[in-house]
Design a protein around this motif. Sequence first.
Motif, PDB file in Angstrom:
ATOM      1  N   SER A 141       0.849  -1.201   0.000  1.00 42.09           N
ATOM      2  CA  SER A 141       0.000   0.000   0.000  1.00 42.09           C
ATOM      3  C   SER A 141       0.874   1.237   0.000  1.00 42.09           C
ATOM      4  O   SER A 141       1.772   1.372   0.831  1.00 42.09           O
ATOM      5  CB  SER A 141      -0.920   0.009   1.236  1.00 42.09           C
ATOM      6  N   GLN A 142       0.588   2.135  -0.939  1.00 44.39           N
ATOM      7  CA  GLN A 142       1.259   3.431  -0.995  1.00 44.39           C
ATOM      8  C   GLN A 142       0.202   4.539  -1.017  1.00 44.39           C
ATOM      9  O   GLN A 142      -0.859   4.380  -1.612  1.00 44.39           O
ATOM     10  CB  GLN A 142       2.145   3.549  -2.248  1.00 44.39           C
ATOM     11  N   GLY A 143       0.521   5.653  -0.376  1.00 43.33           N
ATOM     12  CA  GLY A 143      -0.377   6.805  -0.415  1.00 43.33           C
ATOM     13  C   GLY A 143      -1.749   6.510   0.129  1.00 43.33           C
ATOM     14  O   GLY A 143      -2.762   6.970  -0.431  1.00 43.33           O
ATOM     15  N   CYS A 144      -1.819   5.780   1.251  1.00 43.84           N
ATOM     16  CA  CYS A 144      -3.113   5.335   1.776  1.00 43.84           C
ATOM     17  C   CYS A 144      -3.987   6.509   2.209  1.00 43.84           C
ATOM     18  O   CYS A 144      -3.571   7.368   2.975  1.00 43.84           O
ATOM     19  CB  CYS A 144      -2.892   4.394   2.961  1.00 43.84           C
ATOM     20  N   ASP A 145      -5.232   6.498   1.731  1.00 45.59           N
ATOM     21  CA  ASP A 145      -6.231   7.486   2.156  1.00 45.59           C
ATOM     22  C   ASP A 145      -7.033   6.996   3.359  1.00 45.59           C
ATOM     23  O   ASP A 145      -7.120   7.674   4.370  1.00 45.59           O
ATOM     24  CB  ASP A 145      -7.182   7.806   1.007  1.00 45.59           C
ATOM     25  N   GLY A 146      -7.666   5.845   3.240  1.00 46.74           N
ATOM     26  CA  GLY A 146      -8.549   5.381   4.299  1.00 46.74           C
ATOM     27  C   GLY A 146      -8.255   3.958   4.713  1.00 46.74           C
ATOM     28  O   GLY A 146      -7.683   3.168   3.955  1.00 46.74           O
ATOM     29  N   LEU A 147      -8.636   3.606   5.943  1.00 46.50           N
ATOM     30  CA  LEU A 147      -8.476   2.244   6.436  1.00 46.50           C
ATOM     31  C   LEU A 147      -9.543   1.964   7.485  1.00 46.50           C
ATOM     32  O   LEU A 147     -10.122   2.884   8.060  1.00 46.50           O
ATOM     33  CB  LEU A 147      -7.086   2.003   7.007  1.00 46.50           C
TER      34      LEU A 147
END
Length: 414
Positions: free
Chosen positions: A360-366
């Motif tokens: 995962s790169q540049g994760c926005d939401g989790l």
Amino acid sequence: MSRNRSPLIAAGCAAALALIGLVAPASGHGSVVTVTAQVETPPVFADTGGDADDPAIWLNRADPDSSLVVVAAKKAGLRVYRTDGTLVQAVPAGARPGAAAGRLNNVDIVTGIRLGGHRTDLVLASDRGSDQVRSFRIRPDRPDAPLIEVTAAGAPPVFAADQSDVDGDTTAYGLTAWQHDGHAYALVTRAGRDALALVELVGTAAGTVGYHTVRTLRLPDTFRLPDGTSWAPCEDPGEQPQAEGLVVDPRRGVLYAAQEDVGIWRLPADLSGPGTLLDRVRDYGVPAHYDAPSDECVVDGPDPGFGGNHLTADVEGLTIAGHQLIASSQGDDTFVRYSLGATNAYRGAFRVAAGTIDGSQGCDGLDGFDGALGSAFPHGLLAIQDGTDTGPDAGGREATNVKFVDRSQLRTAH
């Protein structure tokens, strides 16, 4: 620095600052634990208007193997996946009557709300296109099409005073759900602004879901530094430092809010009072200005050393899992963990690296889920957005998707 935007200074901000405590940053980032994903969802392609942004995990209590992960895909609407990553349903973004085309940004789950005389679970979504909170009923008896929209007709804008606000994109942005004392709420942030809103969900006789605003609150957009000077994060002209990632610790009634270029706030979940900045981004306090020719921020001087040690802007998604707060440190592709409770002590960081599938790169939401989630994830699940999907299914196109990480990988990483 991350790409920032130029601020608007709020009237009366000095008074607000006097009420806000600042916690000194913890020392040392420490080692970063590496984990890998076991499952990924199919890519969502940018050239089709889609952007897999924010996931929410729903437990099917009657049949945990039929649990779902719902993902906001912006102009592409919602995507619904099984825990093996296969697509169950694609819900178009649509448009509310009289509103612009939908653009669904963040999602969360409400459980056991009474609707039309029955208890049901809902998916809530912030709609940037209409400045609304939209509601979708989950139908466990319809495994091929589990979501159906039940947003009440005439649901009001969350923030916009008129259509020009909607057209200017200063609309509902980040979203999380909170249930307390038999009431269900959504907490919502505003794009390009420093505002938060608490809205209460209201079921109608028609079996739809409306809402009304309980109260709003503004986060600071300028800050008093330890050397006595003031600092504001660099933003695009006309914008304020926005927040997006939100999560509520329901046991303690605490809201955590990620102000992207500033840090993580701890606030009362009912927005009844000011908050505490529990950790700052590394470039907190660094002087910079917006440069129009390059459309970037230009640093004006040395780092005064007032930033934190763990977060690299932007601070994006937040979730609670394993009795810890987890934050997406988007600028360095790590996930930072803090204890819950009074101190919010730093508990380490991890990275989702490439394994049998890409990381995962540049994760926005989790989103995180503790406990068994069927046979696929008996030890819990972290659903983590990948802002740059490079797997073989992407075929070299610009794509996003969601990685599923078995939470047992983090049980011994403290």
